[in-house]
Enzyme design. Structure first.
Site, short mmCIF file in Angstrom:
data_model
loop_
_atom_site.label_atom_id
_atom_site.label_comp_id
_atom_site.label_asym_id
_atom_site.label_seq_id
_atom_site.Cartn_x
_atom_site.Cartn_y
_atom_site.Cartn_z
N HIS A 130 0.81 -1.22 0.00
CA HIS A 130 0.00 0.00 0.00
C HIS A 130 0.84 1.26 0.00
O HIS A 130 0.34 2.34 0.27
CB HIS A 130 -0.96 -0.02 1.19
CG HIS A 130 -1.93 -1.17 1.16
ND1 HIS A 130 -2.61 -1.64 2.25
CD2 HIS A 130 -2.34 -1.95 0.12
CE1 HIS A 130 -3.39 -2.65 1.90
NE2 HIS A 130 -3.24 -2.87 0.62
N CYS A 141 3.80 11.94 -13.49
CA CYS A 141 4.80 11.05 -14.10
C CYS A 141 5.19 9.90 -13.18
O CYS A 141 5.92 9.00 -13.58
CB CYS A 141 6.04 11.84 -14.51
SG CYS A 141 6.99 12.46 -13.11
N CYS A 157 5.86 18.62 -8.99
CA CYS A 157 6.97 17.82 -9.52
C CYS A 157 7.90 18.72 -10.35
O CYS A 157 7.41 19.49 -11.18
CB CYS A 157 6.39 16.72 -10.40
SG CYS A 157 7.59 15.79 -11.36
P1 NAD Z 1 -6.51 -4.47 10.91
O1 NAD Z 1 -6.63 -3.24 11.77
O2 NAD Z 1 -7.66 -4.90 10.11
O3 NAD Z 1 -6.10 -5.70 11.84
C1 NAD Z 1 -5.08 -5.60 12.79
C2 NAD Z 1 -4.85 -6.98 13.38
O4 NAD Z 1 -3.73 -6.89 14.26
C3 NAD Z 1 -6.02 -7.52 14.20
O5 NAD Z 1 -6.29 -8.84 13.77
C4 NAD Z 1 -5.48 -7.52 15.63
O6 NAD Z 1 -5.98 -8.61 16.39
C5 NAD Z 1 -4.00 -7.66 15.40
N1 NAD Z 1 -3.12 -7.15 16.46
C6 NAD Z 1 -3.35 -6.13 17.34
N2 NAD Z 1 -2.29 -5.94 18.14
C7 NAD Z 1 -1.35 -6.85 17.76
C8 NAD Z 1 -0.03 -7.15 18.21
N3 NAD Z 1 0.56 -6.46 19.21
N4 NAD Z 1 0.65 -8.16 17.59
C9 NAD Z 1 0.07 -8.85 16.57
N5 NAD Z 1 -1.17 -8.61 16.12
C10 NAD Z 1 -1.87 -7.62 16.70
O7 NAD Z 1 -5.21 -4.21 10.04
P2 NAD Z 1 -4.83 -4.74 8.58
O8 NAD Z 1 -5.20 -6.16 8.45
O9 NAD Z 1 -3.42 -4.32 8.38
O10 NAD Z 1 -5.76 -3.92 7.58
C11 NAD Z 1 -5.95 -2.55 7.75
C12 NAD Z 1 -5.67 -1.68 6.53
O11 NAD Z 1 -5.36 -0.35 6.98
C13 NAD Z 1 -4.50 -2.09 5.69
O12 NAD Z 1 -4.90 -1.94 4.37
C14 NAD Z 1 -3.37 -1.09 6.01
O13 NAD Z 1 -2.72 -0.65 4.83
C15 NAD Z 1 -4.04 0.09 6.64
N6 NAD Z 1 -3.37 0.56 7.88
C16 NAD Z 1 -2.01 0.73 7.96
C17 NAD Z 1 -1.40 1.12 9.17
C18 NAD Z 1 0.10 1.28 9.29
O14 NAD Z 1 0.78 1.60 8.32
N7 NAD Z 1 0.69 1.04 10.47
C19 NAD Z 1 -2.18 1.35 10.29
C20 NAD Z 1 -3.57 1.18 10.16
C21 NAD Z 1 -4.14 0.78 8.95
ZN ZN Z 2 6.05 14.44 -12.49
#
Ligand code: NAD
Ligand code: ZN
Length: 250
Positions: A130, A141, A157
Site C-alpha cells: 500500500h 509522471c 513535480c
Molecule cells: P486491521 O486493523 O484490520 O487488523 C489488525 C490486526 O492486528 C487484528 O487482527 C489484531 O488482532 C492484530 N493485532 C493487534 N495488536 C497486535 C499485536 N501487538 N501483535 C500482533 N497482532 C496484533 O489491520 P490490517 O489487516 O493491516 O488492515 C488494515 C488496513 O489499513 C490495511 O490496508 C493497512 O494498509 C491500513 N493501515 C495501515 C497502518 C500502518 O501503516 N501502520 C495502520 C492502520 C491501517
Molecule cells: Zn512528475
C-alpha cells in the site's frame, strides 16, 4: 493447545526453505502507530474513507495533504519494535527477502536499516503493498521523492509539474500491479507464510497466504485474536508480535 501450536510453528520455520511474511497494522501496534481510524476519525471531523480517496485529492488537495502531514508528524515519534526487528534479522539471515506488508508506516524499512548496520539491508526491505507515507509520488509522471513539509503552494513535480502526493494507495485506487506480482510470486514459492498482525480481510493482500496454501505450503498466524485465516493455519500463535516473533525466529 498452545504448546502444540508452538511446536508445530517452530518445526515449520525450521524446515521451510522459503518463508514469506505478510504483516498488517497489528505489528505496529506496539510501536504506538495509531490505527487508520484512530488517526483520522476525529481529525477535523473527516472520515479517512472519505479523505484518503482520489476524489478528495482532486477536489481539495490541501486538506488531504494536511491530513497526511499530520499522520507523518505522529509517525515521527514511533520506532520499530521487537517484532519488526526480529523479522529484519530473520530475513537478513536468509539473505533473500520475503517480507510483504500492508502497512504504510515505513517501520519495516527502518528496522531493516537499523539491524543491517553497515551491511546491506536489501534482504530485509519489505514489499510495501500500500506504499509508504514517508515518500511522495508525482500524480503525473510517477516520480518518487522524499516527503517535504507542506508550504503555502501545493508541492509540484520538478519534472512535469504534476501534484506531489503521498506514495500510498488511496481508498478506491488499485494496487501497483508490479508490486502485487512480486508479492504473489513470493507467496506461491514459499513453503511457509507467516501472517502477522493482520485481520486478513483486505484484498488482495489477504489472498497471498492462500496462494502459499494452494501451492502446497503452510500458514502460521501470529495474532492475539482469531482471524478469517485461523482455520487455514497449520499453527496459530496467540500473542503480541513483539513477544512472539523474537521467540519464534531468533
Ligand atoms: P486491521 O486493523 O484490520 O487488523 C489488525 C490486526 O492486528 C487484528 O487482527 C489484531 O488482532 C492484530 N493485532 C493487534 N495488536 C497486535 C499485536 N501487538 N501483535 C500482533 N497482532 C496484533 O489491520 P490490517 O489487516 O493491516 O488492515 C488494515 C488496513 O489499513 C490495511 O490496508 C493497512 O494498509 C491500513 N493501515 C495501515 C497502518 C500502518 O501503516 N501502520 C495502520 C492502520 C491501517
Ligand atoms: Zn512528475
Amino acid at each position: 493447545m498452545e504448546e502444540g501450536q508452538w511446536r508445530a510453528a517452530r518445526g515449520l520455520v525450521r524446515e521451510a526453505g522459503r518463508v514469506v511474511a505478510l504483516t498488517g497494522a497489528g505489528i505496529s501496534a506496539e510501536s504506538g502507530v495509531p490505527t487508520f481510524r484512530d488517526a483520522g476519525g476525529l481529525w477535523r471531523s473527516y472520515r479517512p474513507e472519505e479523505l484518503a480517496t482520489p476524489e478528495a485529492l482532486a477536489r481539495d488537495p490541501r486538506t488531504v495533504l494536511e491530513w497526511y502531514e499530520w499522520r507523518r508528524s505522529m509517525l515521527a515519534d514511533c520506532r520499530p519494535n521487537a517484532g519488526h526487528r526480529a523479522l529484519a534479522r530473520f530475513f537478513l539471515k536468509c539473505g533473500e527477502s520475503g517480507l510483504v506488508t500492508q502497512n504504510v508506516d515505513g517501520l519495516h524499512t527502518r528496522a531493516a536499516l537499523e539491524e543491517a548496520g553497515a551491511g546491506a539491508a536489501d534482504a530485509a526491505l519489505p514489499i510495501e503493498l500500500h506504499g509508504a507515507v514517508g515518500r511522495d509520488r508525482c500524480d503525473g509522471c510517477g516520480a518518487r521523492s522524499p516527503a517535504e513539509p507542506l508550504g503555502d503552494d501545493l508541492p509540484r513535480c520538478g519534472g512535469c509539474g504534476g501534484l506531489r502526493r503521498p506514495d500510498v494507495v488511496l481508498f478506491g485506487e488499485p494496487l501497483d500491479a508490479a508490486v502485487l506480482d512480486r508479492a504473489r510470486v513470493l507467496a506461491e514459492r514459499a513453503d511457509l507464510c507467516l501472517v502477522v498482525g493482520t485481520s486478513a480481510v483486505v484484498y488482495p493482500a489477504a489472498a497471498l497466504p492462500l496462494a502459499t496454501l494452494q501451492a502446497g505450503g503452510h500458514i502460521v498466524e501470529v495474532n492475539p485474536q482469531r482471524t478469517a485465516l485461523t482455520d487455514a493455519a497449520a499453527a496459530a500463535l496467540r500473542g503480541e508480535a513483539g513477544t512472539v516473533l523474537p521467540a519464534l525466529l531468533d
